[in-house]
Design a protein around this motif. Structure first.
Motif, PDB file in Angstrom:
ATOM      1  N   ALA A  37       0.854  -1.184   0.000  1.00 22.21           N
ATOM      2  CA  ALA A  37       0.000   0.000   0.000  1.00 22.21           C
ATOM      3  C   ALA A  37       0.892   1.237   0.000  1.00 22.21           C
ATOM      4  CB  ALA A  37      -0.916   0.014   1.222  1.00 22.21           C
ATOM      5  N   ALA A  38       0.484   2.249  -0.750  1.00 25.96           N
ATOM      6  CA  ALA A  38       1.280   3.474  -0.841  1.00 25.96           C
ATOM      7  C   ALA A  38       0.797   4.524   0.142  1.00 25.96           C
ATOM      8  CB  ALA A  38       1.225   4.028  -2.257  1.00 25.96           C
ATOM      9  N   TRP A 121       5.266  -5.402  -6.662  1.00 27.58           N
ATOM     10  CA  TRP A 121       4.120  -5.059  -5.812  1.00 27.58           C
ATOM     11  C   TRP A 121       4.239  -3.623  -5.304  1.00 27.58           C
ATOM     12  CZ3 TRP A 121       0.056  -7.762  -6.384  1.00 27.58           C
ATOM     13  CH2 TRP A 121       0.088  -9.152  -6.548  1.00 27.58           C
ATOM     14  N   ALA A 122       5.435  -3.247  -4.852  1.00 25.61           N
ATOM     15  CA  ALA A 122       5.622  -1.903  -4.308  1.00 25.61           C
ATOM     16  C   ALA A 122       5.378  -0.847  -5.371  1.00 25.61           C
ATOM     17  CB  ALA A 122       7.033  -1.773  -3.733  1.00 25.61           C
ATOM     18  N   GLN A 123       5.939  -1.039  -6.564  1.00 29.26           N
ATOM     19  CA  GLN A 123       5.727  -0.067  -7.634  1.00 29.26           C
ATOM     20  C   GLN A 123       4.251   0.021  -8.019  1.00 29.26           C
ATOM     21  OE1 GLN A 123       8.550  -1.978 -10.331  1.00 29.26           O
ATOM     22  NE2 GLN A 123       9.746  -0.082 -10.389  1.00 29.26           N
ATOM     23  N   ALA A 124       3.607  -1.131  -8.128  1.00 33.61           N
ATOM     24  CA  ALA A 124       2.195  -1.147  -8.523  1.00 33.61           C
ATOM     25  C   ALA A 124       1.325  -0.435  -7.505  1.00 33.61           C
ATOM     26  CB  ALA A 124       1.730  -2.585  -8.721  1.00 33.61           C
ATOM     27  N   ALA A 125       1.650  -0.591  -6.223  1.00 34.07           N
ATOM     28  CA  ALA A 125       0.871   0.064  -5.175  1.00 34.07           C
ATOM     29  C   ALA A 125       0.981   1.578  -5.247  1.00 34.07           C
ATOM     30  CB  ALA A 125       1.327  -0.424  -3.800  1.00 34.07           C
ATOM     31  N   PRO A 283       7.787  -2.065   6.530  1.00 35.75           N
ATOM     32  CA  PRO A 283       6.773  -3.069   6.872  1.00 35.75           C
ATOM     33  C   PRO A 283       5.543  -2.383   7.449  1.00 35.75           C
ATOM     34  CG  PRO A 283       8.514  -3.066   8.515  1.00 35.75           C
ATOM     35  CD  PRO A 283       8.953  -2.128   7.435  1.00 35.75           C
ATOM     36  N   LEU A 284       4.409  -3.067   7.392  1.00 31.86           N
ATOM     37  CA  LEU A 284       3.158  -2.497   7.897  1.00 31.86           C
ATOM     38  C   LEU A 284       3.290  -2.046   9.345  1.00 31.86           C
ATOM     39  CD1 LEU A 284       0.147  -1.986   7.143  1.00 31.86           C
ATOM     40  CD2 LEU A 284      -0.350  -4.251   8.094  1.00 31.86           C
ATOM     41  N   ILE A 304       6.243   3.288   0.495  1.00 27.15           N
ATOM     42  CA  ILE A 304       5.346   2.138   0.395  1.00 27.15           C
ATOM     43  C   ILE A 304       5.386   1.304   1.670  1.00 27.15           C
ATOM     44  CG2 ILE A 304       4.813   0.036  -0.915  1.00 27.15           C
ATOM     45  CD1 ILE A 304       4.485   2.549  -2.604  1.00 27.15           C
ATOM     46  N   LEU A 305       4.209   0.790   2.063  1.00 27.20           N
ATOM     47  CA  LEU A 305       4.112  -0.216   3.114  1.00 27.20           C
ATOM     48  C   LEU A 305       3.982  -1.586   2.459  1.00 27.20           C
ATOM     49  CD1 LEU A 305       1.495   1.442   5.515  1.00 27.20           C
ATOM     50  CD2 LEU A 305       3.981   1.412   5.780  1.00 27.20           C
ATOM     51  N   GLU A 306       4.781  -2.539   2.925  1.00 28.83           N
ATOM     52  CA  GLU A 306       4.726  -3.897   2.406  1.00 28.83           C
ATOM     53  C   GLU A 306       4.313  -4.855   3.503  1.00 28.83           C
ATOM     54  OE1 GLU A 306       7.841  -4.264  -1.219  1.00 28.83           O
ATOM     55  OE2 GLU A 306       8.764  -4.159   0.757  1.00 28.83           O
ATOM     56  N   ASN A 307       3.391  -5.745   3.205  1.00 28.86           N
ATOM     57  CA  ASN A 307       2.896  -6.661   4.210  1.00 28.86           C
ATOM     58  C   ASN A 307       3.833  -7.815   4.496  1.00 28.86           C
ATOM     59  OD1 ASN A 307       0.444  -5.678   5.315  1.00 28.86           O
ATOM     60  ND2 ASN A 307      -0.601  -6.111   3.390  1.00 28.86           N
TER      61      ASN A 307
END
Length: 311
Positions: A37-38, A121-125, A283-284, A304-307
């Motif tokens: 999520a961005a 995933w990070a870029q897409a978010a 991280p979240l 970006i937040l990554e789960n």
């Protein structure tokens, strides 16, 4: 599931990581497992209560509107999505309550499109909110076309670096303003960089002696005040910072969900004409630290937040 929430308005210090039930599902919703999520400046503004006069907040609030993830479940009334689909989305309700700083969310199908195959995933978010804002400003508000000379204020930022690439993809010559430290990055996007400061007008005049055809302000802080001195006669001017009043005739750009625009962003990414630069991932569990990084400014691209990122 894990989610980040706040119980009252404030800064990063009001965020807490909590365990909450998985989202409930109506027949016409899609359940998405969020991979990334961005963060956006709007997160800080809404969390700080600045939008309270125009939008309700139902506490506790989970912030965040951007996501990239995988469909876990599609309701029986949903067409076009099925479990396992990789998607991105701009997920915002009529009130602040459920958001994307979480491991899962229920979304309306219209809020989702397929994830670009060539982006992480990070870029897409980082694409939906900033990308839609940039695209709608460049394409719809400014109507940039081939041969235009476009000045983008704040060209290294989350919206700015995407706006530069979108304008270049449309055949425009782009001048991008930024700090001394961002000059090389702006040039890598396909723009001619110029530095903030007293010599900005002189720098732009050297590049575009006849003036620029269009100006997009993504920086604020008085950026449009210089536009009068570098704009050609009849130049189109727009701002995403609610500073259009600084320039007569300028347009305030308001982000709106448009599935066709979001799909076009996916296509530009897959054509190799648009990418999302990631300044830093967290991280979240470290959402508060991520917000502090965003609030500090001077970022190149997105945070970006990554789960599944290790703390």
């Amino acid at each position: 599931m894990k989610a980040v929430q706040y119980q009252s308005f404030g800064g990063p210090e009001v965020l807490e990581v909590v365990e909450v039930p998985d989202p409930k599902m109506f027949a016409d919703l899609v359940l998405v497992r969020i991979e990334a999520a961005a963060l956006n400046p709007a997160d800080l503004a809404f969390q700080g209560g600045h939008a309270d006069p125009v939008m309700d907040s139902l506490f506790p609030v989970t912030p965040g509107w951007d996501l990239a993830g995988v469909v876990e479940q599609a309701g029986p009334a949903v067409a076009g999505f099925r479990p396992g689909d990789e998607v991105i989305g701009y997920v915002r309700g009529q009130a602040m309550h459920y958001g994307t700083y979480a491991e899962k969310i229920s979304a309306e199908p219209r809020q989702l499109v397929r994830k670009p195959r060539n982006l992480s995933w990070a870029q897409a978010a980082g694409l939906p909110v900033a990308g839609l804002t940039a695209y709608q400003a460049i394409v719809h508000s400014l109507e940039v076309t081939a041969g235009d000379t476009v000045l983008v204020h704040g060209a290294a930022g989350g919206v700015g670096h995407l706006a530069v690439q979108i304008a270049v993809a449309r055949g425009a010559r782009v001048i991008g303003t930024g700090s001394e430290a961002s000059q090389e990055f702006i040039e890598s996007l396909g723009a001619t960089p110029v530095r903030y400061g007293d010599e900005l007008v002189e720098q732009v005049h050297k590049i575009a002696p006849g003036g620029v055809d269009a100006v997009l302000d993504t920086a604020g802080r008085g950026s449009l005040s210089t536009t009068k001195e570098v704009a050609a006669l009849g130049a189109r001017v727009a701002s995403i910072t609610r500073s259009a009043a600084e320039y007569a005739g300028a347009i305030d750009v308001y982000l709106h969900l448009d599935g066709d625009d979001l799909t076009r962003l996916v296509e530009l990414a897959e054509e190799g004409k648009l990418t999302v630069h990631i300044d830093r991932t967290f991280p979240l569990d470290q959402a508060a630290q991520a917000q502090r990084q965003l609030a500090g400014g001077h970022t190149h691209g997105k945070i970006i937040l990554e789960n599944h990122k290790e703390a």
